[in-house]
Design an enzyme around this catalytic site. Structure first.
Site, PDB file in Angstrom:
ATOM      1  CG  HIS A 179      -0.471   0.343   2.482  1.00 21.83           C
ATOM      2  ND1 HIS A 179       0.150  -0.568   3.290  1.00 21.83           N
ATOM      3  CD2 HIS A 179      -0.435   1.506   3.163  1.00 21.83           C
ATOM      4  CE1 HIS A 179       0.546   0.026   4.408  1.00 21.83           C
ATOM      5  NE2 HIS A 179       0.191   1.291   4.363  1.00 21.83           N
ATOM      6  CG  HIS A 241       5.493  -0.939   3.630  1.00 19.52           C
ATOM      7  ND1 HIS A 241       4.626  -1.429   2.684  1.00 19.52           N
ATOM      8  CD2 HIS A 241       4.887  -1.168   4.825  1.00 19.52           C
ATOM      9  CE1 HIS A 241       3.547  -1.911   3.280  1.00 19.52           C
ATOM     10  NE2 HIS A 241       3.690  -1.781   4.584  1.00 19.52           N
TER      11      HIS A 241
HETATM   12  C1  BG6 Z   1       1.498  -2.339   7.373  1.00 14.12           C
HETATM   13  C2  BG6 Z   1       2.181  -3.033   8.521  1.00 14.12           C
HETATM   14  O1  BG6 Z   1       1.855  -2.923   6.158  1.00 14.12           O
HETATM   15  O2  BG6 Z   1       1.883  -0.973   7.353  1.00 14.12           O
HETATM   16  C3  BG6 Z   1       1.834  -2.357   9.823  1.00 14.12           C
HETATM   17  O3  BG6 Z   1       1.776  -4.394   8.570  1.00 14.12           O
HETATM   18  C4  BG6 Z   1       2.130  -0.878   9.762  1.00 14.12           C
HETATM   19  O4  BG6 Z   1       2.537  -2.953  10.909  1.00 14.12           O
HETATM   20  C5  BG6 Z   1       1.512  -0.256   8.517  1.00 14.12           C
HETATM   21  O5  BG6 Z   1       1.596  -0.272  10.927  1.00 14.12           O
HETATM   22  C6  BG6 Z   1       1.972   1.171   8.341  1.00 14.12           C
HETATM   23  O6  BG6 Z   1       1.265   1.772   7.289  1.00 14.12           O
HETATM   24  P1  BG6 Z   1       1.023   3.345   7.255  1.00 14.12           P
HETATM   25  O7  BG6 Z   1       0.360   3.573   5.943  1.00 14.12           O
HETATM   26  O8  BG6 Z   1       0.153   3.679   8.434  1.00 14.12           O
HETATM   27  O9  BG6 Z   1       2.376   3.985   7.364  1.00 14.12           O
END
Ligand code: BG6
Length: 490
Positions: A179, A241
């Site tokens: 994402h 990520h």
């Molecule tokens: C997710 C992880 O993919 O991304 C989580 O599994 C994390 O542990 C999250 O909290 C963070 O996403 P964002 O968009 O809030 O930075």
């Protein structure tokens, strides 16, 4: 099964894990927002699927409640929601039983193409769900499947999961979500690099001293102990990520903005990562685990006190890594990666620090120079800042100071609403555009690099060091870049 996933229009999305945390926090609110913006096809149906037997009405009430608690709460309005709710059905599924998808099959009508299966479940269910979809005769060539991370917990298990998916769907039907690639500022990184000519001559080891990628969170494990304890920060955040962000910074210009051109360049970066193996983990990685402290002005429990915790877990909730990309463009440039839970601030940013000026002509009047930096902030603000040295105005002797050239995307383009990253990702799945999704070879290349680090931790007995909730991680994390004459951009 043919290899052509093209459909003129998708007609349904079947959401496995429809009552789970991800669906409630992100997916239903994102689907609702797409509907409000008129971006879902007419007559598009949403089939929520989970194990429990429940009636449609309470399920829909739960969806409404989830939207009301989400970042898209302001969009909630009776008329709009009841139109959205007309699209929704709920079916109970059991992939362990023959005929366990009968209810879904009935809900999807003749089961022909144009269906998106979204697997927002425990990744261990991906294989069984794909087998059940195949067995139910629901894996037509023009259906698509969306899978969440984690795909595997190492190379071998990722390969196994990818094989199970491949048994039912061809690669062009598979949309692996990261994402972070749906975040506006991340997509803008591609535009910044490849729609402007001023950066390219500087975008290499001749001009760049170091790159830092930080994703710091103030939240803890948020009731996801069982998942998180199996994953840890390296698997949960870096493997996906942070490495994807690194790829976007380090990749060569793709031949075009097409899924294969973009992904071909990203995977080359992953192949070029210098392995960190054996005792090298000591020099190049730091791990930590939070203990009780103060975070965001209130007391926060330690990792071991979280709900569902097993005592003595050695899972890392913080990791910092000094990575290198072994190719002509980046040889010798450190990429410092850092991510952790219960950190002092919620902050996601990429910092490109340029080399210092070769000679300081102002030294004689006591002025020091700071190197230029390009800061790409993803969270909490979406902002790009280029810092430059300037003369401070005035009649006194020349005095210098850093000034940031700021570009706030919201202000520049009058963005009315900040979207949840999943909205963009879901729209791309609907449109069949996989440029922002992760290809199988990328996942497997990322795991090969991560496997080396995990094996290094095991063979050297490296254990996470405690850090107080609300800090910037264990003190040794500060020392990691300092050993190489750098410091974190805090
Ligand atoms: C997710 C992880 O993919 O991304 C989580 O599994 C994390 O542990 C999250 O909290 C963070 O996403 P964002 O968009 O809030 O930075």
């Amino acid at each position: 099964m043919t290899n052509d996933p093209s459909v003129t229009e998708c007609r349904a999305l079947a959401l496995f894990g429809a009552t789970g945390d991800l669906a409630q926090r992100m997916l239903w609110p994102s689907l609702y927002a797409l509907d409000c913006d008129g971006l879902l096809p007419q007559n598009f149906r949403l089939v929520g699927a989970a194990r429990s037997q429940q009636e449609r009405e309470p399920f829909i009430a739960r969806v409404r409640e989830a939207i009301g608690q989400s970042a898209n709460a302001a969009l909630l309005e009776d008329g709009r929601f009841s139109r959205f709710a007309q699209r929704i059905e709920y079916v109970a599924v059991d992939t362990a039983k023959a005929g366990g998808l009968d209810a879904m099959k009935a809900a999807l009508g003749d089961g022909r193409g144009g269906v998106i299966y979204y697997l927002a479940t425990d990744p261990q269910q991906f294989g069984p769900i794909c087998r059940a979809i195949e067995a139910a005769g629901l894996s037509h060539a023009n259906n698509r499947i969306v899978v969440e991370k984690l795909i595997g917990t190492d190379s071998a298990s990722a390969h196994e999961t990818n094989e199970a998916i491949a048994a039912a769907f061809s690669e062009s039907q598979v949309f692996r979500i990261d994402h972070y690639l749906g975040k506006e500022a991340v997509q803008n990184l591609l535009a910044l690099r490849f729609a402007n000519s001023i950066f390219e001559p500087l975008w290499n080891a001749n001009a760049i001293e170091q790159v830092q990628i930080t994703v710091a969170e103030t939240v803890g494990v948020e009731g996801r102990w069982a998942y998180y304890d199996r994953a840890g920060a390296l698997r949960d955040m870096v493997q996906s990520h942070l490495l994807q962000l690194l790829c976007l910074v380090a990749m060569e210009p793709p031949a075009g903005f097409t899924p294969s051109a973009v992904r071909n360049e990203k995977v080359k970066v992953l192949w070029s990562l210098r392995p960190i193996i054996g005792s090298e983990v000591r020099e190049n990685t730091v791990t930590g685990q939070y203990i009780a402290g103060f975070c965001g002005g209130s007391a926060a429990k330690g990792y071991h006190e979280e709900a569902g915790a097993t005592p003595n877990s050695e899972t890392e909730t913080f990791v910092a890594i000094r990575a290198e990309v072994n190719n002509w463009r980046w040889a010798g440039v450190p990429f410092y990666l850092r991510t952790g839970k219960r950190m002092q601030k919620r902050l996601s940013e990429i910092v490109i620090q340029f080399k210092p000026a070769p000679y300081n002509i102002f030294a004689s009047i006591g002025a020091s120079l700071s190197p230029n930096t390009l800061l790409i902030s993803l969270q909490p603000e979406e902002m790009i800042t280029l810092t430059l040295m300037n003369k401070k105005p005035g009649m006194h002797d020349v005095r210098l100071g850093e000034v940031g050239l700021n570009l706030s995307l919201g202000d520049a383009f009058g963005v009315a609403r900040r979207r949840i990253a999943y909205e963009r990702m879901l729209l791309d799945v609907l449109n069949g555009n996989s440029a922002l999704f992760v290809r199988r070879d990328e996942i497997e290349a990322a795991w090969r690099w991560v496997d080396g680090i995990i094996e290094g931790w095991r063979s050297t007995g490296q254990k996470p060091r405690p850090y107080g909730a609300g800090s910037w991680g264990p003190s040794s994390a500060i020392g990691l870049p300092e050993r190489y004459g750098h410091s974190w951009h805090d």
